[in-house]
Scaffold this motif. Structure first.
Motif, PDB file in Angstrom:
ATOM      1  N   SER A   1       0.830  -1.207   0.000  1.00 14.25           N
ATOM      2  CA  SER A   1       0.000   0.000   0.000  1.00 14.25           C
ATOM      3  C   SER A   1       0.866   1.259   0.000  1.00 14.25           C
ATOM      4  CB  SER A   1      -0.965  -0.005   1.183  1.00 14.25           C
ATOM      5  OG  SER A   1      -0.273  -0.150   2.391  1.00 14.25           O
ATOM      6  N   TYR A   2       2.149   1.128   0.310  1.00 18.43           N
ATOM      7  CA  TYR A   2       3.012   2.301   0.217  1.00 18.43           C
ATOM      8  C   TYR A   2       3.261   2.677  -1.241  1.00 18.43           C
ATOM      9  CZ  TYR A   2       6.280   5.881   1.616  1.00 18.43           C
ATOM     10  OH  TYR A   2       6.888   7.095   1.824  1.00 18.43           O
ATOM     11  N   ALA A   3       3.352   1.700  -2.119  1.00 16.37           N
ATOM     12  CA  ALA A   3       3.467   2.001  -3.552  1.00 16.37           C
ATOM     13  C   ALA A   3       2.215   2.733  -4.020  1.00 16.37           C
ATOM     14  CB  ALA A   3       3.677   0.716  -4.354  1.00 16.37           C
ATOM     15  N   ASP A   4       1.051   2.292  -3.540  1.00 15.21           N
ATOM     16  CA  ASP A   4      -0.198   2.990  -3.867  1.00 15.21           C
ATOM     17  C   ASP A   4      -0.153   4.431  -3.355  1.00 15.21           C
ATOM     18  OD1 ASP A   4      -1.306   0.704  -5.024  1.00 15.21           O
ATOM     19  OD2 ASP A   4      -2.282   0.085  -3.180  1.00 15.21           O
ATOM     20  N   TRP A   5       0.342   4.614  -2.127  1.00 12.08           N
ATOM     21  CA  TRP A   5       0.420   5.947  -1.533  1.00 12.08           C
ATOM     22  C   TRP A   5       1.348   6.849  -2.349  1.00 12.08           C
ATOM     23  CZ3 TRP A   5       3.999   9.331   0.208  1.00 12.08           C
ATOM     24  CH2 TRP A   5       3.530  10.411   0.950  1.00 12.08           C
ATOM     25  N   ILE A   6       2.506   6.316  -2.732  1.00  7.23           N
ATOM     26  CA  ILE A   6       3.468   7.110  -3.507  1.00  7.23           C
ATOM     27  C   ILE A   6       2.831   7.597  -4.797  1.00  7.23           C
ATOM     28  CG2 ILE A   6       5.583   6.959  -4.893  1.00  7.23           C
ATOM     29  CD1 ILE A   6       6.736   5.167  -2.651  1.00  7.23           C
TER      30      ILE A   6
ATOM     31  N   VAL B   1       1.589   1.778   5.730  1.00  4.97           N
ATOM     32  CA  VAL B   1       1.272   0.353   5.562  1.00  4.97           C
ATOM     33  C   VAL B   1       0.503  -0.165   6.775  1.00  4.97           C
ATOM     34  CG1 VAL B   1       2.245  -1.953   5.238  1.00  4.97           C
ATOM     35  CG2 VAL B   1       3.235  -0.010   4.010  1.00  4.97           C
ATOM     36  N   ARG B   2       0.885   0.254   7.978  1.00  4.61           N
ATOM     37  CA  ARG B   2       0.190  -0.210   9.191  1.00  4.61           C
ATOM     38  C   ARG B   2      -1.281   0.201   9.184  1.00  4.61           C
ATOM     39  NH1 ARG B   2      -0.876   2.601  13.246  1.00  4.61           N
ATOM     40  NH2 ARG B   2       0.828   4.067  12.987  1.00  4.61           N
ATOM     41  N   ARG B   3      -1.547   1.445   8.815  1.00  7.97           N
ATOM     42  CA  ARG B   3      -2.940   1.915   8.789  1.00  7.97           C
ATOM     43  C   ARG B   3      -3.777   1.163   7.762  1.00  7.97           C
ATOM     44  NH1 ARG B   3      -0.190   6.555   9.739  1.00  7.97           N
ATOM     45  NH2 ARG B   3      -0.103   7.227   7.570  1.00  7.97           N
ATOM     46  N   ARG B   4      -3.181   0.764   6.666  1.00  5.19           N
ATOM     47  CA  ARG B   4      -3.936   0.115   5.590  1.00  5.19           C
ATOM     48  C   ARG B   4      -3.906  -1.409   5.656  1.00  5.19           C
ATOM     49  NH1 ARG B   4      -2.424   3.924   0.376  1.00  5.19           N
ATOM     50  NH2 ARG B   4      -3.191   5.859   1.295  1.00  5.19           N
ATOM     51  N   GLU B   5      -2.802  -1.986   6.174  1.00  6.13           N
ATOM     52  CA  GLU B   5      -2.646  -3.441   6.089  1.00  6.13           C
ATOM     53  C   GLU B   5      -2.248  -4.115   7.402  1.00  6.13           C
ATOM     54  OE1 GLU B   5      -0.634  -4.888   2.419  1.00  6.13           O
ATOM     55  OE2 GLU B   5      -0.126  -2.760   2.171  1.00  6.13           O
ATOM     56  N   GLY B   6      -1.885  -3.358   8.403  1.00  8.12           N
ATOM     57  CA  GLY B   6      -1.508  -3.967   9.676  1.00  8.12           C
ATOM     58  C   GLY B   6      -0.004  -4.134   9.837  1.00  8.12           C
TER      59      GLY B   6
ATOM     60  N   ASP C   1       4.602  -1.378 -10.506  1.00  7.00           N
ATOM     61  CA  ASP C   1       4.547  -2.848 -10.463  1.00  7.00           C
ATOM     62  C   ASP C   1       4.276  -3.374  -9.064  1.00  7.00           C
ATOM     63  OD1 ASP C   1       5.065  -3.059 -13.187  1.00  7.00           O
ATOM     64  OD2 ASP C   1       7.237  -3.191 -12.890  1.00  7.00           O
ATOM     65  N   LEU C   2       4.399  -2.523  -8.055  1.00  7.60           N
ATOM     66  CA  LEU C   2       4.260  -2.970  -6.666  1.00  7.60           C
ATOM     67  C   LEU C   2       2.948  -2.550  -6.018  1.00  7.60           C
ATOM     68  CD1 LEU C   2       7.903  -2.229  -5.507  1.00  7.60           C
ATOM     69  CD2 LEU C   2       6.922  -4.433  -6.144  1.00  7.60           C
ATOM     70  N   THR C   3       2.066  -1.929  -6.784  1.00  9.40           N
ATOM     71  CA  THR C   3       0.774  -1.546  -6.216  1.00  9.40           C
ATOM     72  C   THR C   3      -0.057  -2.801  -5.948  1.00  9.40           C
ATOM     73  OG1 THR C   3      -0.345  -1.326  -8.345  1.00  9.40           O
ATOM     74  CG2 THR C   3       0.756   0.657  -7.462  1.00  9.40           C
ATOM     75  N   ILE C   4      -1.058  -2.650  -5.119  1.00 13.42           N
ATOM     76  CA  ILE C   4      -1.925  -3.774  -4.791  1.00 13.42           C
ATOM     77  C   ILE C   4      -2.635  -4.285  -6.043  1.00 13.42           C
ATOM     78  CG2 ILE C   4      -3.997  -4.417  -3.490  1.00 13.42           C
ATOM     79  CD1 ILE C   4      -2.833  -2.604  -1.206  1.00 13.42           C
TER      80      ILE C   4
END
Length: 166
Positions: free
Chosen positions: A22-27, A97-102, A53-56
């Motif tokens: 989810s950090y790739a998504d955030w970026i 990542v913690r907020r979105r995926e734990g 390539d690393l987005t969800i």
């Protein structure tokens, strides 16, 4: 897809974002909207195209297109640390990542890293997974990761995937 499965007995991945980060998504959702950030990245010669390539979503498409081969055994190891035990440059990504995926290692969540037979979650950050420690650990240090690598090999040998002389 490379027709090499007959040469591969097992694939072991370490903190790999099988389901994306989810950090790739955030970026891609934030930095690309900022002209200043784009100029800064250009000046620093940092290319964020790899994030695509690393987005969800991208990883979900990859997993649909590239199925696991039935003749290969798949194993994974994840990693997780609390935010205050990751290097300073991973604190922001850890929070996203913690907020979105734990639970996560600063880049990849435990949920995303688990693939095939999950061999456990190591108490390490993403950089420590390759045995580079950037955080001084005064209390309860994790220490050297290499014995954990050897334990994975022992697991593969015990499962008959590796011979004891391999």
């Amino acid at each position: 897809r490379l027709d090499m499965a007959d040469r591969v007995a097992a694939l072991v991945t370490l903190s790999t974002p099988h389901r994306g980060s989810s950090y790739a998504d955030w970026i891609l959702g934030n930095i690309e909207r900022s002209t200043f950030a784009q100029e800064l990245l250009k000046f620093l010669r940092i290319d964020i195209n790899c994030c695509r390539d690393l987005t969800i979503d991208a990883c979900a498409r990859f997993n649909e297109d590239v199925a696991d081969h039935p003749g290969v055994a798949y194993f994974s190891v994840s990693a997780a640390r609390p935010w205050h035990r990751v290097p300073a440059f991973l604190v922001h990504s850890h929070g996203v990542v913690r907020r979105r995926e734990g639970d996560n290692d600063g880049i990849v969540s435990v949920r995303s890293a688990a693939w095939g037979t999950h061999l456990g979650t190591w108490p390490a950050d993403h950089v420590h997974m390759i045995n580079h420690r950037l955080v001084v650990e005064l209390r309860a240090p994790t220490g050297n990761i290499r014995p954990r690598y050897l334990a994975v090999l022992d697991h593969l040998a015990a499962a008959g995937i590796l011979s004891s002389g391999s």
